[in-house]
Design an enzyme around this catalytic site. Sequence first.
Site, PDB file in Angstrom:
ATOM      1  N   GLU A   1     -14.898  -7.691  -0.682  1.00 32.21           N
ATOM      2  CA  GLU A   1     -13.172  -8.346  -1.402  1.00 32.21           C
ATOM      3  C   GLU A   1     -12.164  -6.467  -0.822  1.00 32.21           C
ATOM      4  O   GLU A   1     -13.112  -5.467  -1.735  1.00 32.21           O
ATOM      5  CB  GLU A   1     -12.841  -8.248  -2.674  1.00 32.21           C
ATOM      6  CG  GLU A   1     -11.502  -8.516  -2.721  1.00 32.21           C
ATOM      7  CD  GLU A   1     -11.410  -7.853  -4.086  1.00 32.21           C
ATOM      8  OE1 GLU A   1     -10.122  -8.533  -4.725  1.00 32.21           O
ATOM      9  OE2 GLU A   1     -12.261  -7.009  -4.994  1.00 32.21           O
TER      10      GLU A   1
ATOM     11  N   ASP B   1     -16.963  -7.420  -5.427  1.00 33.10           N
ATOM     12  CA  ASP B   1     -15.512  -6.870  -5.941  1.00 33.10           C
ATOM     13  C   ASP B   1     -15.477  -5.564  -5.384  1.00 33.10           C
ATOM     14  O   ASP B   1     -16.139  -4.766  -5.923  1.00 33.10           O
ATOM     15  CB  ASP B   1     -16.013  -7.100  -7.376  1.00 33.10           C
ATOM     16  CG  ASP B   1     -14.083  -7.094  -8.206  1.00 33.10           C
ATOM     17  OD1 ASP B   1     -13.115  -7.913  -7.916  1.00 33.10           O
ATOM     18  OD2 ASP B   1     -14.188  -6.038  -8.574  1.00 33.10           O
TER      19      ASP B   1
END
Length: 838
Positions: A560, A507
């Site tokens: 990401e 993330d």
Amino acid sequence: MTPRPTPSGSDPKKSAAKAAKSVKKAAEKAAEKAVTKKTAAKKPDPVAEKAPAKKAVAKKAAEQNAVSKAVTKKTAAKTAKTANKGPAKTKKVTTPVPASPPEVLAAIPASPEVPAADRDRLLSGTHHDPHGVLGAHPVPGGVAFRVFRPYARAVTVAAGDVRADLHDDGDGFFTGLLALREVPPYRLLVAYEETVQDTEDPYGFLPALGDLDLHLIGEGRHEQLWTALGAQPMTHQGATGTRFTVWAPNARGVRVAGTFNFWDGSAFAMRSLGSTGIWELFVPGVGEGELYKFEITRPDGSKTLRADPLARRTEVPPSTSSIIHASHHEWGDGEWLARRAEGSPAHEAPFSVYEIHLPSWRPGLTYRQLAEQLPAYVKDLGFTHVELMPVAEHPFGGSWGYQVTGFYAPTARLGTPDDFKYLVDALHQAGIGVLMDWVPAHFPRDDWALAEFDGRTLYEHEDPLRAAHPDWGTLEFDYGRREVRNFLVANAIYWCEEFHIDGLRVDAVASMLYLDYSREPGQWVPNVHGGRENLDAVDFLQEMNATVYRRVPGVVTIAEESTAWDGVTRATHHMGPGGFGGLGFGLKWNMGWMHDSLDYMAHEPVHRKYHHHEMTFSMVYAYSENYVLPISHDEVVHGKRSLVSKMPGDWWQQRANLRGYLAFMWAHPGKQLLFMGQEFAQGAEWSEAHGPDWWLLDPAYGAEADHRGVRDLVRDLNMVYRHTPALWQRDTDPSGFQWIVGDASEDNVFAFLRYDAEGSPLLAVSNLSPVVRPNYRLGAPDDVPAWLESLNTDLAKYGGGDVTNPDIVKPDPQAWHGRPASIQLTLPPLATVWLRPA
């Protein structure tokens, strides 16, 4: 509990007998001296008259002499009994002597008292080497026993058949000197007001952490850090208990507190192991299920109670204690792991992902209950993988798991770590891979967790400008510190090795890579080259990816990353034009495609011709990285509306747009990801409080067929996708894609070919206008004699108008779109059609 063997490895029974014999000899010698002094006392001796203390010692020695005689008698009886077991021809029989109770000795109160400086440090929790003071230590005249047990009324040393009451020195200290030649195996009988605790002495053990572990930790290279730090149930020197270890280099002292000591860590001071900053204590008799925390004395003398950074299990939030845990799960996914290790890499294999927030997928279900429902549901829909939003422990449910406090513990909201393993195992046995969101970018500021863990910046950067995350009120990790980098790299390995996770989606990578991320001028400092790149974060990501891929065959890491950073999915040893090696990820989320395509679809069809490039621009950079096309949770929350609600038009048109868009997405180069609820056209935004609107699929609901039709399409998309290598085999190879027409903006039409490794094509055509286009001519390869429709999003069973091409379509020799042949199709409105060679 099995007695702990002596350091020499001698037999405990023989050692006890030897200890008793030593006491006997010492007592007899003391008594002999006392008799001599008594005889001499018949003559006037001014020195003796001035030494009453010596008389007290003589009296004590006489008492021990009496005890020694009893010990001698008992030893003689044992010897006779042993002799009676000799050869049968002796015919010698000795009457057995009845067993005697343990002999109680009074320890001599000579010199073993805890020195004042050590006493003060133990009381204040600032002692670095409690084992050097407490426990049993050879000293001139015997063995000194020192015990620190606040609130105890008495402490007795038990060594074999010998018992010795220690002297109460106040403040919880008990000491005594026994006339022994060596330290025997012993136990402590600790008497409290209402109970007596029979236990091993925690300060009678050597360190339970090896030199190799300490060396690797010091180097920041311990790839299985969880086996060295945290709470580890184990057998150590013959005793069962738990080894507690924690990294706290700035602490003046560390003690462990928990349910096993009524949350008073005073008597459980840990020792510092050299310069590594590691503190250790083996506590016998403590096992699984006990709650604990570390009581840390900060550099300023204040104290803080902290959860274990490497706890494998935690309490259910909002409670924050760590729990001693050992896994007992027996895996049944051996075949899955073998296939994974031998299979194609993710970018060359079918890879369609169903993203899930476990606590809200079916609210109220535990890990084991989810294991009974989730694998069957995902398998029926045909997804190859699930992606779990963060499962690591987090205090605030509204963060969805993206603000982690327990990096090594699955959230206790849904069960134990073994329960989570059971779920992963069930998914694997159903043929479904498990990806997990992993959050190494930041952590929350909770004062019982990682923030200023030992009183100073430790896991976070020492520079406040580098430590504070500007967007989320959290703290960023100090990737330049080797121990912190080791903590995170080992954590990535931990989830893959211990929980058999098949991939990590990392993330917020962009926030890690740039020093100026969300910061204004003056709020950040350039790197040593004057640039904005966070060189420490680059090194960390490269190390993490290289290590995970080396250790865990078949795993995939996914970034990401929302910028155009060069080489996110390039190998770490391949240098790019910017002077950096690749970050080493296997895949990257294509955030640009996601934003552009959703923007296009949100426009009314009459305006889409002005935004045609938003659907084609992705092919300009499609092969710069290995991409995933993500319609994730981030796109269906916080006022962004659900996926079907983004579409224009009435309810029929919204669903038609959604179906056409999904088929366009599945045909586009790259892998697919769809968030839960979107597979059946949920109209409401996702909320972690209640999850997907499953009632939309209730047959009693009037519009149930509309939602079931979209779900049926998703199932068929995955089925055809899996069996059509052209859609996934050459996702990262430019030769696997050809435009037929990419500039038909007036018609809102897109047509392209996908090729597999053998050159077999699939033709994808999208008509994203609300009108039927009959006899629509498209250029076609001249080496395919006929085409057959393999998927049409306008079928009636999906909720469409059933405008199809039911017959085989043969090409004409008429040149079109720069090709020598062409075909004519009927294009349904707001729909995508796939055709394969007949």
